[in-house]
Design a protein around this motif. Sequence first.
Motif, PDB file in Angstrom:
ATOM      1  N   GLY A 100       0.804  -1.215   0.000  1.00 14.75           N
ATOM      2  CA  GLY A 100       0.000   0.000   0.000  1.00 14.75           C
ATOM      3  C   GLY A 100       0.838   1.266   0.000  1.00 14.75           C
ATOM      4  N   TRP A 101       1.873   1.316   0.834  1.00 18.25           N
ATOM      5  CA  TRP A 101       2.730   2.504   0.918  1.00 18.25           C
ATOM      6  C   TRP A 101       3.438   2.780  -0.401  1.00 18.25           C
ATOM      7  CZ3 TRP A 101       2.100   6.262   4.032  1.00 18.25           C
ATOM      8  CH2 TRP A 101       1.704   6.055   5.350  1.00 18.25           C
ATOM      9  N   VAL A 102       3.853   1.722  -1.106  1.00 21.54           N
ATOM     10  CA  VAL A 102       4.566   1.888  -2.367  1.00 21.54           C
ATOM     11  C   VAL A 102       3.607   2.233  -3.505  1.00 21.54           C
ATOM     12  CG1 VAL A 102       5.937   0.570  -4.065  1.00 21.54           C
ATOM     13  CG2 VAL A 102       6.490   0.461  -1.650  1.00 21.54           C
ATOM     14  N   GLY A 103       2.321   1.937  -3.317  1.00 26.06           N
ATOM     15  CA  GLY A 103       1.323   2.261  -4.328  1.00 26.06           C
ATOM     16  C   GLY A 103       1.227   1.243  -5.446  1.00 26.06           C
ATOM     17  N   LEU A 104       1.516  -0.019  -5.125  1.00 32.86           N
ATOM     18  CA  LEU A 104       1.356  -1.068  -6.125  1.00 32.86           C
ATOM     19  C   LEU A 104      -0.124  -1.331  -6.382  1.00 32.86           C
ATOM     20  CD1 LEU A 104       4.190  -3.449  -4.958  1.00 32.86           C
ATOM     21  CD2 LEU A 104       4.002  -2.413  -7.229  1.00 32.86           C
ATOM     22  N   GLY A 105      -0.414  -1.871  -7.548  1.00 29.32           N
ATOM     23  CA  GLY A 105      -1.785  -2.172  -7.935  1.00 29.32           C
ATOM     24  C   GLY A 105      -2.282  -3.493  -7.371  1.00 29.32           C
ATOM     25  N   ARG A 106      -2.974  -4.208  -8.182  1.00 30.69           N
ATOM     26  CA  ARG A 106      -3.697  -5.429  -7.818  1.00 30.69           C
ATOM     27  C   ARG A 106      -2.797  -6.512  -7.218  1.00 30.69           C
ATOM     28  NH1 ARG A 106      -6.730  -9.767 -11.511  1.00 30.69           N
ATOM     29  NH2 ARG A 106      -8.583  -9.931 -10.217  1.00 30.69           N
ATOM     30  N   ILE A 107      -3.386  -7.323  -6.330  1.00 34.35           N
ATOM     31  CA  ILE A 107      -2.743  -8.512  -5.777  1.00 34.35           C
ATOM     32  C   ILE A 107      -3.605  -9.717  -6.135  1.00 34.35           C
ATOM     33  CG2 ILE A 107      -2.099  -9.764  -3.682  1.00 34.35           C
ATOM     34  CD1 ILE A 107      -1.681  -7.055  -2.318  1.00 34.35           C
ATOM     35  N   VAL A 108      -2.966 -10.778  -6.622  1.00 33.05           N
ATOM     36  CA  VAL A 108      -3.631 -12.043  -6.904  1.00 33.05           C
ATOM     37  C   VAL A 108      -2.875 -13.121  -6.136  1.00 33.05           C
ATOM     38  CG1 VAL A 108      -4.341 -13.689  -8.679  1.00 33.05           C
ATOM     39  CG2 VAL A 108      -4.263 -11.232  -9.209  1.00 33.05           C
ATOM     40  N   TYR A 109      -3.593 -13.866  -5.288  1.00 38.14           N
ATOM     41  CA  TYR A 109      -2.913 -14.885  -4.486  1.00 38.14           C
ATOM     42  C   TYR A 109      -3.535 -16.261  -4.684  1.00 38.14           C
ATOM     43  CZ  TYR A 109      -6.646 -13.726  -1.111  1.00 38.14           C
ATOM     44  OH  TYR A 109      -7.859 -13.477  -0.504  1.00 38.14           O
ATOM     45  N   ALA A 110      -2.678 -17.285  -4.548  1.00 31.32           N
ATOM     46  CA  ALA A 110      -3.115 -18.669  -4.735  1.00 31.32           C
ATOM     47  C   ALA A 110      -3.848 -19.194  -3.512  1.00 31.32           C
ATOM     48  CB  ALA A 110      -1.916 -19.559  -5.054  1.00 31.32           C
ATOM     49  N   SER A 111      -3.340 -18.865  -2.309  1.00 35.10           N
ATOM     50  CA  SER A 111      -3.972 -19.346  -1.075  1.00 35.10           C
ATOM     51  C   SER A 111      -4.103 -18.187  -0.094  1.00 35.10           C
ATOM     52  CB  SER A 111      -3.149 -20.474  -0.449  1.00 35.10           C
ATOM     53  OG  SER A 111      -1.875 -19.993  -0.063  1.00 35.10           O
ATOM     54  N   SER A 112      -5.125 -18.255   0.729  1.00 38.72           N
ATOM     55  CA  SER A 112      -5.409 -17.161   1.670  1.00 38.72           C
ATOM     56  C   SER A 112      -4.773 -17.427   3.028  1.00 38.72           C
ATOM     57  CB  SER A 112      -6.913 -16.983   1.840  1.00 38.72           C
ATOM     58  OG  SER A 112      -7.461 -18.073   2.559  1.00 38.72           O
ATOM     59  N   SER A 113      -4.606 -16.356   3.773  1.00 39.44           N
ATOM     60  CA  SER A 113      -4.090 -16.503   5.136  1.00 39.44           C
ATOM     61  C   SER A 113      -5.109 -17.267   5.999  1.00 39.44           C
ATOM     62  CB  SER A 113      -3.739 -15.147   5.740  1.00 39.44           C
ATOM     63  OG  SER A 113      -4.826 -14.261   5.649  1.00 39.44           O
ATOM     64  N   ARG A 114      -6.373 -17.115   5.703  1.00 36.68           N
ATOM     65  CA  ARG A 114      -7.398 -17.876   6.428  1.00 36.68           C
ATOM     66  C   ARG A 114      -7.209 -19.378   6.191  1.00 36.68           C
ATOM     67  NH1 ARG A 114     -14.006 -17.478   5.915  1.00 36.68           N
ATOM     68  NH2 ARG A 114     -14.394 -19.207   7.328  1.00 36.68           N
ATOM     69  N   GLN A 115      -6.973 -19.749   4.940  1.00 33.25           N
ATOM     70  CA  GLN A 115      -6.732 -21.162   4.645  1.00 33.25           C
ATOM     71  C   GLN A 115      -5.520 -21.666   5.416  1.00 33.25           C
ATOM     72  OE1 GLN A 115      -6.573 -20.587   0.334  1.00 33.25           O
ATOM     73  NE2 GLN A 115      -8.179 -22.147   0.117  1.00 33.25           N
ATOM     74  N   ALA A 116      -4.450 -20.885   5.442  1.00 31.19           N
ATOM     75  CA  ALA A 116      -3.240 -21.301   6.158  1.00 31.19           C
ATOM     76  C   ALA A 116      -3.527 -21.518   7.641  1.00 31.19           C
ATOM     77  CB  ALA A 116      -2.135 -20.266   5.974  1.00 31.19           C
ATOM     78  N   ARG A 117      -4.324 -20.638   8.236  1.00 27.89           N
ATOM     79  CA  ARG A 117      -4.686 -20.814   9.651  1.00 27.89           C
ATOM     80  C   ARG A 117      -5.519 -22.078   9.843  1.00 27.89           C
ATOM     81  NH1 ARG A 117      -5.639 -15.435   8.967  1.00 27.89           N
ATOM     82  NH2 ARG A 117      -7.901 -15.675   9.095  1.00 27.89           N
ATOM     83  N   GLU A 118      -6.438 -22.333   8.921  1.00 28.20           N
ATOM     84  CA  GLU A 118      -7.274 -23.539   9.009  1.00 28.20           C
ATOM     85  C   GLU A 118      -6.428 -24.803   8.863  1.00 28.20           C
ATOM     86  OE1 GLU A 118     -10.247 -22.841   5.997  1.00 28.20           O
ATOM     87  OE2 GLU A 118     -11.386 -21.491   7.297  1.00 28.20           O
TER      88      GLU A 118
END
Length: 159
Positions: A88-106
Amino acid sequence: MVHLRRCVELAAEALDAGDLPFGSVLVDADGRVRAEDRNRETTAKDPTAHPELALAQWAAANMAPEERATAIVYTSGEHCPMCAAAHGWVGLGRIVYASSSRQAREWKAEWGVPLTSPLSPLTIQDVVPGLDVAGPVPELAAEVRALQWRLRTGESAGD
């Protein structure tokens, strides 16, 4: 999907090198890969050596603000709060991720692995409201899960 697949490959490279299995790729608006990295926390002895943070730092040093705003960061796992803030601070655009942090916690809960992060489990959008974010991708999330399992046991997840 090719960039996300590369992220999973980088995550496997990180694991093979003794680091946590995470990888990321920075792509410009023309679809060119500008930078890529993998996790280096263990080998660098630096708990902030996340690939998402490294790419944000690279973008700040090598891309104009207009280029950063239209870039896409692909990553094997959803950004942690530290990396999301850098994005956010650098001002990058879109993020696309394969797995979520929620999945990792589960997954960790399923395997009886304690959560060890010193950070609150915030989503990218909790940290950077309004950012364009997409994920998880079920097929690749299963591959990330297998890497996380291998990290814990040295075996295949066998799902």
